[in-house]
Design an enzyme around this catalytic site. Structure first.
Site, PDB file in Angstrom:
ATOM      1  N   HIS A 318       0.828  -1.013  -0.104  1.00  0.00           N
ATOM      2  CA  HIS A 318      -0.136  -0.049   0.008  1.00  0.00           C
ATOM      3  C   HIS A 318       0.910   1.182  -0.010  1.00  0.00           C
ATOM      4  O   HIS A 318       1.902   1.464   0.847  1.00  0.00           O
ATOM      5  CB  HIS A 318      -0.944  -0.222   1.277  1.00  0.00           C
ATOM      6  CG  HIS A 318      -2.030   0.923   1.017  1.00  0.00           C
ATOM      7  ND1 HIS A 318      -1.872   2.376   1.360  1.00  0.00           N
ATOM      8  CD2 HIS A 318      -3.529   0.695   0.900  1.00  0.00           C
ATOM      9  CE1 HIS A 318      -3.038   2.809   1.017  1.00  0.00           C
ATOM     10  NE2 HIS A 318      -4.085   1.976   0.891  1.00  0.00           N
ATOM     11  N   ARG A 338      -6.692  10.451  -0.053  1.00  0.00           N
ATOM     12  CA  ARG A 338      -6.187  10.697  -1.451  1.00  0.00           C
ATOM     13  C   ARG A 338      -7.517  11.110  -2.296  1.00  0.00           C
ATOM     14  O   ARG A 338      -7.869  12.083  -2.984  1.00  0.00           O
ATOM     15  CB  ARG A 338      -5.402  10.052  -2.350  1.00  0.00           C
ATOM     16  CG  ARG A 338      -3.951  10.222  -1.456  1.00  0.00           C
ATOM     17  CD  ARG A 338      -3.000   9.217  -2.458  1.00  0.00           C
ATOM     18  NE  ARG A 338      -3.142   7.661  -1.765  1.00  0.00           N
ATOM     19  CZ  ARG A 338      -3.145   6.736  -2.534  1.00  0.00           C
ATOM     20  NH1 ARG A 338      -2.956   7.055  -3.678  1.00  0.00           N
ATOM     21  NH2 ARG A 338      -3.390   5.607  -2.121  1.00  0.00           N
TER      22      ARG A 338
END
Length: 534
Positions: A318, A338
């Protein structure tokens, strides 16, 4: 609070924030992505992989740490176990107490089977509980399973088994409805419409969430349903070996009480492996976002019994694991940060990539920025990159962070960092096991009858990279399917004489291949004791 040596970089990030919010970074071309991945992604580091010399995947490469436990001895000898007097008997034995195991148990029980869950920690101690950002499903008017398929197929480098991915996306809307009916509290508008957002690699807003503790909310609901149905759950009990019958079909497992080390026999007509991932193997020395028990147990159990693996050489790192402070090093910073507007920024305050590239591309970009480009931020125990979280409220307004990612805000607040006002430091963390057991669409392993698998222990659903939100989806879709299929198979199953002969066969194969090792597997738990020369 950040130390003084980071203040100069922080000032650069703050000075560039207004400009960076308006910046629209270009997406990479397919060739740019391939060049980036082949140079910087951990899956491409040839010296970190070895070729298997025994077992059904002989000749294929896997991570060095995984090879060590796949090509290891059993924790037991067949002479240690009396198979004639089982301690437990059931129709469907489920190994693993996370989201996939719980979903399987609910559906198998609904189908009328006797069901038992065994889990080496407690039910719910699983990566499911730690998933944050959401679960994908194409259930809005501008979306469809076909578009979901295209996004996921491309994001997985066109390597997914089409029949598995098709099942995943086509059954996704029903999975959301099933969870909602069970009581999962998804985020909704005032009129009851589910709120959906983008994830990396998605062309539509199809991410359903419960704030930023989506997995915990789903696991809470599934666990309650298991307990309400009074399905037996044997906690703190690990499966350390599968049991076959003389016809080669799966017929149970040898269990070990994690506290007393007592060995027990569970006889079953069918078995479902739902043991989860491998983050606590710490491949290549990476930190991990995974729960304490994620040590690839299901891969070992299946492999020694003869089950094939698919894509065992590919992992997901990740892109945004915590790089600072040290107390939460490696913890997951959800991609939802994000999707809400935060961008990745280097030491000089520069945005260096599109914030919603796929996870493998984002991870490789961060590694490149911190290595060859020398644009990382020194955290005191390595390099990191800023994730500029104050952008979220600059875009969405005051209160957005507390409303949409409250768990993330609280996690950093414990260490004096207010993510509404200060950016956070991130670096890739070992997150997901893309590869795993090879299964058919009904969730049975491809070469062992009556052995089923669901969840992260399975390979091929996502190809060689997974999009955000498709893991919570696959534990529901394939967990439910495994439960239904195992219950159906149990009605027809007539186990023969129980045997552990495969243990000796595998040991002989090791000897013939010249592998002499003291390692035993499955590993069960990581070892964090300090190793010092005295």
């Amino acid at each position: 609070m950040y130390p003084d040596n980071l203040k100069k970089s922080l000032a650069a990030v703050e000075a560039a924030r207004e400009k960076n919010i308006a910046l629209e970074p270009e997406r990479m071309t397919a060739q740019q992505k391939e060049d980036l991945l082949s140079t910087y992604h951990p899956d491409y580091r040839k010296d970190e992989f070895v070729t298997l010399t025994v077992g059904p995947n002989k000749g294929e490469k896997v991570p060095t740490e995984l090879a060590e436990i796949l090509q290891a001895h059993s924790r037991i000898s067949s002479k240690d176990i009396n198979l004639e007097k089982p301690d437990y008997e059931t129709d469907v034995l489920i190994i693993g107490g996370g989201g996939a195991g719980a979903s399987a148990a609910i559906e198998a029980h609904k189908a009328g089977a006797d069901v038992m869950i065994v889990t080496k920690l407690r039910i719910g101690d699983a990566n499911t509980m730690m998933a944050e950002g959401g679960i994908q499903a194409a259930d809005k008017p501008n979306d469809s399973p076909a578009i979901h398929f295209v996004d996921a197929f491309g994001g997985g480098h066109f390597a997914a088994k089409r029949e598995l991915l098709s099942k995943l996306v086509c059954e996704a809307p029903e999975a959301i409805a099933w969870l909602s009916d069970l009581g999962v509290e998804f985020d909704k508008e005032a009129d009851g419409t589910m709120i959906t957002t983008h994830g990396g690699g998605t062309s539509r807003k199809r991410m359903h969430a419960a704030k930023d503790y989506s997995g915990a909310e789903i696991m809470r609901t599934l666990r309650d349903e298991v307990l309400n149905r009074q399905i037996p759950v044997i906690d703190f009990t690990a499966a350390i070996e599968l049991i076959l019958d003389t016809n080669g079909n799966t017929a149970g497992a040898v269990l070990m009480n994690m506290e007393t080390k007592e060995l027990l026999v569970a006889k079953a007509k069918t078995v479902i492996l739902a043991t989860g991932g491998a983050g606590r193997m710490h491949y290549q020395g990476f930190p991990t976002s995974n729960h304490y028990g994620a040590t690839a147990d299901g891969l070992v159990l299946g492999y020694r019994a003869g089950a094939k693996l698919l894509y065992a050489d590919t992992l997901q790192y990740h892109p945004t694991g915590v790089a600072y402070p040290e107390q939460i090093f490696g913890a997951l910073v959800t991609e939802k940060v994000r999707s809400l507007g935060a961008k990745l920024v280097n030491v000089n305050g520069e945005v260096f990539m599109h914030p919603l590239e796929t996870r493998d591309v984002a991870a490789a970009s961060i590694i490149r920025e911190c290595s060859d480009r020398n644009n990382g931020i020194d955290t005191g125990r390595g390099k990191g990159i800023w994730l500029d979280t104050p952008m979220i409220e600059a875009i969405g307004g005051e209160g957005t962070i507390e409303a949409r990612i409250p768990a993330m805000m609280r996690m950093f607040a414990k260490y004096g960092i207010d993510i509404r006002k200060e950016p956070i430091l991130v670096f890739p963390t070992l997150h997901y096991q893309n590869g795993g057991l090879d299964i058919t669409p009904d969730c049975m392993t491809t070469n062992i009858n009556n052995l089923f698998a669901a969840g992260e222990v399975v390979g091929g659903i996502h190809g060689r990279n997974r999009l955000m939100g498709n893991s919570l989806l696959d534990i529901i879709v394939f967990g439910r399917s495994a439960g239904q299929s195992a219950a159906k198979a149990a009605k027809e199953a007539k186990p023969g004489k129980l045997t552990l002969a495969h243990i000796e066969r595998f040991a002989q194969e090791l000897d013939s291949a010249g592998i002499f090792t003291d390692t035993v597997s499955p590993k069960l738990l990581p070892n964090y004791t300090r190793q010092e020369n005295i």
